[in-house]
Design an enzyme around this catalytic site. Structure first.
Site, PDB file in Angstrom:
ATOM      1  N   PRO A  89     -27.748 -50.310  22.354  1.00 36.00           N
ATOM      2  CA  PRO A  89     -28.942 -51.254  21.921  1.00 36.00           C
ATOM      3  C   PRO A  89     -30.075 -51.052  22.645  1.00 36.00           C
ATOM      4  O   PRO A  89     -31.245 -51.613  22.246  1.00 36.00           O
ATOM      5  CB  PRO A  89     -28.201 -52.633  22.079  1.00 36.00           C
ATOM      6  CG  PRO A  89     -27.008 -52.559  23.182  1.00 36.00           C
ATOM      7  CD  PRO A  89     -26.495 -51.085  23.101  1.00 36.00           C
ATOM      8  N   GLU A 116     -19.171 -54.396  28.000  1.00 33.51           N
ATOM      9  CA  GLU A 116     -20.373 -54.931  28.490  1.00 33.51           C
ATOM     10  C   GLU A 116     -21.312 -53.909  28.670  1.00 33.51           C
ATOM     11  O   GLU A 116     -22.675 -54.067  28.392  1.00 33.51           O
ATOM     12  CB  GLU A 116     -20.239 -55.712  29.987  1.00 33.51           C
ATOM     13  CG  GLU A 116     -21.853 -56.236  30.484  1.00 33.51           C
ATOM     14  CD  GLU A 116     -22.142 -57.258  29.474  1.00 33.51           C
ATOM     15  OE1 GLU A 116     -23.390 -57.584  29.558  1.00 33.51           O
ATOM     16  OE2 GLU A 116     -21.271 -57.989  28.885  1.00 33.51           O
ATOM     17  N   ARG A 154     -26.027 -35.597   5.421  1.00 30.37           N
ATOM     18  CA  ARG A 154     -26.641 -35.888   3.990  1.00 30.37           C
ATOM     19  C   ARG A 154     -27.790 -34.974   4.222  1.00 30.37           C
ATOM     20  O   ARG A 154     -28.074 -34.649   2.804  1.00 30.37           O
ATOM     21  CB  ARG A 154     -26.786 -37.167   3.569  1.00 30.37           C
ATOM     22  CG  ARG A 154     -28.045 -37.888   4.021  1.00 30.37           C
ATOM     23  CD  ARG A 154     -28.011 -39.288   3.551  1.00 30.37           C
ATOM     24  NE  ARG A 154     -28.341 -39.516   2.285  1.00 30.37           N
ATOM     25  CZ  ARG A 154     -29.455 -39.378   1.577  1.00 30.37           C
ATOM     26  NH1 ARG A 154     -30.538 -39.126   2.216  1.00 30.37           N
ATOM     27  NH2 ARG A 154     -29.687 -39.267   0.384  1.00 30.37           N
ATOM     28  N   ASP A 169     -36.601 -39.226  -0.625  1.00 30.43           N
ATOM     29  CA  ASP A 169     -35.811 -40.659  -0.102  1.00 30.43           C
ATOM     30  C   ASP A 169     -36.882 -41.470   0.506  1.00 30.43           C
ATOM     31  O   ASP A 169     -38.157 -40.792   1.118  1.00 30.43           O
ATOM     32  CB  ASP A 169     -34.822 -40.394   1.047  1.00 30.43           C
ATOM     33  CG  ASP A 169     -33.569 -40.125   0.394  1.00 30.43           C
ATOM     34  OD1 ASP A 169     -33.149 -40.240  -0.800  1.00 30.43           O
ATOM     35  OD2 ASP A 169     -32.796 -39.416   1.225  1.00 30.43           O
TER      36      ASP A 169
END
Length: 246
Positions: A89, A116, A154, A169
C-alpha cells in the site's frame, strides 16, 4: 513473458488465471506463470515466515529469509534480471503507463505479503518496484498482483483479438475512452447516435475524440493536466466547457 508469484495462498490464483483472456494467453503460450509458496523456503522448524516487530507494535512482520531464498531460486530460470515487484500500500500507484512499461519485460516476480508488513530489508535490497492498486489496504497482496498481471498480460502482442483494442483503452491515450454502442440501433426508444451509422469514418473519428474529451472533462479533469492538446482539441474542449458549465 514468464511471471513468478510468491504467495502464502497460491490457491487464490488459478480461478483468475485459468479464465477469460489470461487462460487464452496461457494456452497460446504468450505468457506462463509459476506460483511459489515461500513458506516452503523457511528455515524455521515450525514453518513460520513471520515474527514480532522489533520495538513492539501490533501485528506480525514477514521475515526476510524465506522471501530472499525464494526470489534467488526463481531467478535462476530467467534469461535476464527480472523486475521484482512488491505489492504494498506504500508503493507507487499502478497506472496504465506502468502496465505498458512492465509489458516490455520478459520476466516478472511478484511478492505478495500478509500480516502487518515486510521486513524493511526486503524492500531495500530485493525489490525493483513497489506497487499499490489504490489508497486502501487489503488483507494481502494477492488481489493486487492479480490486477497487475491481468493489466499487463492483455498488452502482450497478439493476446487481444483486435490489435487496436489496447491502444484505444481508457488511459492508454491519456483520456477516458469514448462511448460504445452495438445492436439494436433502437432499444426501447434509446437510439444509437446517427453519426455512428453514417459510414463516414472521418466524422466518426472526430465524434469519438470529442466524446472522449467530454467524458474526461466531466469525470477526470485531472487527466487533462498532463494531456497535450492539439489546436483542434483546444477548440473542441472550449466548446465542451461552455456547454457543460452552463
Amino acid at each position: 513473458m514468464h511471471i513468478d508469484i510468491l504467495t502464502l495462498f497460491p490457491d487464490m490464483f488459478p480461478g483468475v488465471f485459468n479464465s477469460s483472456i489470461l487462460k487464452k494467453a496461457g494456452e497460446r503460450e504468450k505468457f506462463s506463470y509459476n506460483l511459489v509458496n515461500f513458506r516452503d523456503y523457511t528455515e524455521n522448524k515450525h514453518m513460520k515466515v513471520d515474527d514480532y516487530p522489533y520495538g513492539g507494535g501490533a501485528g506480525m512482520v514477514l521475515t526476510p529469509q524465506p522471501v530472499f531464498d525464494a526470489v534467488t531460486d526463481v531467478k535462476k530460470e530467467g534469461k535476464r534480471d527480472p523486475r521484482v515487484i512488491l505489492m504494498c500500500p506504500q508503493g507507487e500507484t499502478f497506472t496504465q503507463q506502468k502496465a505498458e512499461e512492465l509489458a516490455e519485460e520478459e520476466h516478472l516476480i511478484f511478492i505478495c505479503g500478509h500480516y502487518e508488513g515486510y521486513d524493511e530489508r526486503i524492500r531495500e535490497h530485493l525489490v525493483t518496484d513497489e506497487l499499490s492498486i489504490g489508497d486502501y489496504v487489503l488483507t494481502g497482496g494477492e488481489l493486487g498482483a492479480m490486477v497487475v498481471v491481468d493489466s499487463v498480460v492483455r498488452l502482450l502482442p497478439e493476446v487481444l483479438g483486435n490489435k487496436s483494442s489496447a491502444s484505444e483503452d481508457s488511459f492508454s491515450t491519456g483520456l477516458l475512452e469514448h462511448p460504445h454502442y452495438t445492436r439494436p440501433a433502437d432499444f426501447r426508444g434509446m437510439k444509437v447516435p446517427d453519426i455512428l451509422m453514417s459510414g463516414d469514418h472521418a466524422k466518426i473519428r472526430d465524434w469519438r475524440k470529442e466524446e472522449s474529451l467530454k467524458r474526461t472533462y466531466k469525470r477526470r479533469r485531472d487527466l487533462l493536466e498532463n494531456y497535450t492538446l492539439s489546436i483542434e482539441d483546444q477548440t473542441v474542449l472550449e466548446r465542451i466547457k461552455e456547454s457543460e458549465d452552463k
